[in-house]
Design an enzyme around this catalytic site. Structure first.
Site, PDB file in Angstrom:
ATOM      1  N   ASP A 188       0.825  -1.209   0.000  1.00 53.08           N
ATOM      2  CA  ASP A 188       0.000   0.000   0.000  1.00 53.08           C
ATOM      3  C   ASP A 188       0.862   1.263   0.000  1.00 53.08           C
ATOM      4  OD1 ASP A 188      -1.858   2.004   0.580  1.00 53.08           O
ATOM      5  OD2 ASP A 188      -2.350   1.242   2.579  1.00 53.08           O
ATOM      6  N   HIS A 361      -3.814   4.633   6.738  1.00 48.95           N
ATOM      7  CA  HIS A 361      -2.720   4.016   5.983  1.00 48.95           C
ATOM      8  C   HIS A 361      -1.379   4.318   6.646  1.00 48.95           C
ATOM      9  CE1 HIS A 361      -5.331   3.230   2.431  1.00 48.95           C
ATOM     10  NE2 HIS A 361      -5.957   4.300   2.881  1.00 48.95           N
TER      11      HIS A 361
END
Lengths: 547, 547
Positions: A188, A361
């Site tokens: 990611d 994130h």
């Protein structure tokens, strides 16, 4: 072995990813995207699935990392064309079922709940789900064993070591895998450009506690409905200070129901209340939980800001907490909402300084932790705009992955990995498919360009009747329009336009040309006339009837 | 005495402010605004000047604080209707003259250059210009003596104690004024929500120096053309490392010319070069200065990102410095530009972390410094969205201004200050006037709504011919459209629509109604048919001709 990312709107590899090995294809996620501002009139964007459908006999299963719309929102579209078995953790599976029901999808879907740690065999590949921490419960990363080696896919993740709900990202599992040569890491990249660590969700607890204990009136907390950990915190702190919680906003109400039924959300006793109950309490006994942090025009918070919410009226003394950051592109709408709430007398708590939100994130140091634990031979940054992928790729090289083994892929690129190396060998269709009402089609640049033109200076229509016998005009040309000028300016412009068209037609008729020549000269005459009068260029549509 | 702020687009009191005293009116600034995303097709917004024009005999002068477009951009529009004398510092005066020339304004403007420290007498008021530091040279604040007392207007400002160009904000003057009871302070609220101090422009020097000395290839620095201090720094550092500077972008070239002619920009010897010269130099001898930090589609940087700049081709090894932050609303365009530059192989330096930009407005502690020095009786926060004004108002109360003496005004509000107190006594017209081509008119909500509708699902036109004698349709209804569906889907929909209209007309004709009934039933039939087929709602324009 071949890897094909599929993102959309610049989020590369975000919404769907294909892994091919021998005769088998595994699909990872099937999400939708929301259109950007210039995609006028488009409701949602889904990934182009034509390559999958062409290879339908080889698809062994759809594996889901987590339940956000950008990872599961296109599952209904996929299953309608290809009813493949779906594998997902419990909450994701429930959300997928809800989505199928809401969209009225008729196929009997095979949705399999997979507990974290379990392994699913899909052709020559086997997929193990491991827990990762993200802004929705029950998120998973994947360890995929293939004949060629092990692949690690992080899904969307961060490294919160003591999350509010569920397990932290399973670093032990990753460390163990890292000791056995990992072939490929997909990780990611969303916050690759943020230095340091993303703070723990626990830091938000402190801020919310401080705000709620200090508030003299109601506290209205807006956040993402899928951010169950935030909902949990708000409810716990409300209960601690004996405030009742009223939940409003369709998606928030739905998520509170699903998350409490599945046990992810633990509602403190006698905290959740109906509006009639909280309405009669003193303001300092009330917390309202709602949606609308992105300024979405139909959301509960925006309706409150507009004084249009059917139950909640903002009043002086209210504290509104924007427990989210604007998603890029939503800044102006969010800003407008905050101004409206201030005008109604609320105190609004928002922005980075107020520490009422943390990202879902991982930041730079977290990405480096993963790279260090997994130590892959090949690295492909995923989930991000090009600049995020470029930063993440550079991080990987700094961490020791060989430069020639790092691939920044574009949507549709086919990366082939063999025993002797890896390279991009081609491209499969990966266009953005727009869903606009019942029409699902590849984005039509011409149509969007027309909408853009219409939105700038509006449209003017001129109807002309020609005699089939003489080829000459019958009656006056009729003009009307929309969005070109204000109501006050129409009449004069329309009658001037009529004269311009009439004389242009007379001229072109003299030259003995047909219907399309009449249309062309009417268009040209009107364009010239309107530009002269207004310096603007409406779309001009001549329409000729022959009688 | 009456105070009337005029902003626009939520920036309250930003673009124009009126001070009335007895029979005299002084106008402060006359700026334009750029339309927000939803103002489809609008070029620029100017303040409603109708109140000024109605009181034209009382207007004594237009006083300009600085040369940014949001403070001088509507001067041409004002002077065309009311040729009032203009008072401005040197650079602002030059920029106003340039603007008048570019817009082809014919009036003989009376533009007076006022050196900082000078006093201009305007009716019963006198206006003293004092230097403030901002992101354009030669910015001024105003000390206005009125029969009722002293008013201080900060203009746009920050407290940079050692600016690159010009004087720091004149704290001595403000301290002195503060010892004599100041009646009213009007102060810039743009960054009222940022804590601490805005860093000095000098901090950018260090970052740019580090980047330029470390770059192996060309360094392309993009910034606002009016940010002359940044241009000066870039040129100085380039000269220090013997790099040549090429300037590209129309507004940047224009500003370099004006600023060097007026002496604000001091171009180091043999630094500025033409493209032909830098083209043949090694990349590490070149700096390119350009515009486009907001992702403006026609700007030089965006054209470079698209590979469409006539001279500069981005290549691997280039470093692009985004020496600005996105103005709210521009985030998505800026992000797209950065991605494109990365794709072309450039390293892009951007964002807060990189310290290549500082704001032009003061943060919280600077606003408190001004409040503390000036110690006004009344306080009106200006220049900002409502939330910024609310924060600034709260700061003022915290600093000791009595709560009932702090006024958050809206555009058009009339604040009357007398010997016995101050209150809002009314409102004058202050709508947004849009300039769209040659048409200048109040924003027409209906027209913008039509453009919004057109932009969502496009337009469909149906032309119907009726016989004047029988009232019956002659020939087939003709259908065409734009932006509704892609080219491939048209034919079937058009012919289905024709049938739907034909049968609807036949029916309504049977009921013996006239032309408008025919239009209504055609519209209704088409709307129903298209919705059924597509779940979309194009704008439908029926147009009937009687022959």
């Amino acid at each position: 072995m071949r890897l094909i990312p599929r993102g959309g709107l610049g989020q590369i590899g975000k919404n769907m990813m294909l892994l091919e090995c021998g005769d088998d294809i595994v699909v990872i996620d099937s999400g939708l995207m929301f259109p950007s501002e210039e995609m006028l009139g488009v409701d949602i964007i889904i990934p182009d699935m034509s390559y999958l459908l062409k290879n339908r006999d080889r698809v062994r299963g759809l594996v889901i990392t987590h339940g956000h719309e950008d990872h599961i929102g296109a599952v209904p579209h996929l299953l309608q064309s290809l009813n493949v078995p779906v594998y997902a953790t419990k909450l994701s599976a429930r959300l997928i079922s809800m989505g199928l029901k809401q969209k009225g999808v008729k196929v009997k879907a095979q949705i399999n709940e997979v507990p974290p740690g379990d392994v699913v065999k899909l052709g020559c590949m086997s997929v193990e789900f491991f827990p990762v921490c993200h802004s929705i419960p029950d998120a998973a990363g994947l360890v995929i064993q293939t004949p060629l080696g092990t692949i690690v896919h992080t899904g969307d993740f961060k490294l919160d070591h003591n999350p509010i709900i569920g397990e932290p990202t399973d670093l032990h599992r990753l460390a163990l895998i890292g000791t056995q040569q990992v072939l490929l890491l997909l990780s990611d990249s969303t916050y690759a450009e943020l230095p340091g660590y993303t703070p723990s969700e626990q830091t938000v607890t402190e801020s919310l506690d401080r705000i709620i204990v200090g508030a003299q009136g109601r506290v209205i907390i807006a956040t993402f409905s899928s951010l169950v950990a935030r909902i949990q915190q708000a409810m716990d702190i409300a209960a601690k200070y004996k405030r009742h919680v009223f939940v409003t906003g369709r998606s928030m109400e739905g998520m509170v129901k699903v998350a409490s039924e599945t046990g992810y959300l633990k509602i403190p006793a006698s905290t959740l209340s109906k509006y009639e109950q909280v309405h009669n309490l003193p303001p300092d006994r009330v917390v309202i939980l709602t949606t609308g942090t992105q300024g979405e025009p139909t959301s509960a918070l925006v309706r409150m800001g507009n004084g249009e919410h059917s139950q909640v009226r903002i009043m002086p003394g209210d504290t509104v907490v924007m427990s989210a950051t604007p998603i890029p592109g939503n800044e102006a709408l969010v800003s407008k909402t905050i101004n409206k709430l201030f005008r109604l007398g609320a105190d609004v708590v928002y922005g980075h300084q107020s520490r009422v939100h943390v990202h879902g994130h991982g930041s730079e140091e977290e990405l480096k932790t993963i790279l260090n634990l997994v130590r892959p031979k090949y690295f492909v940054p995923v989930h991000g705009e090009y600049r995020h992928l470029a930063k993440h790729a550079k991080l990987a090289e700094d961490m020791g992955v060989a430069g020639e083994n790092v691939f920044i892929l574009d949507n549709g690129d086919v990366l082939e990995i063999g025993v002797n190396g890896a390279k991009v060998v081609g491209k499969v269709p990966a266009g953005d498919i727009m869903a606009n009402g019942l029409i699902t089609a590849e984005l039509d640049g011409g149509m969007l360009r027309d909408r853009r033109l219409l939105s700038r200076d509006g449209v003017v229509v001129v109807a002309i009747v020609l005699s089939r016998e003489t080829g000459k005009p019958v009656g006056e040309p009729q003009i009307t329009g929309r969005g070109f000028v204000g109501a006050g300016d129409c009449n004069e412009l329309w009658s001037g336009g009529q004269r311009a068209v009439a004389s242009a037609i007379a001229y072109s008729q003299g030259a003995g040309k047909g219907r399309s020549a009449v249309e062309a000269s009417a268009r040209e005459a009107l364009a010239r006339y309107f530009y002269e009068k207004t310096h603007r260029r409406p779309v001009i549509l001549p329409i000729v009837t022959e009688v």
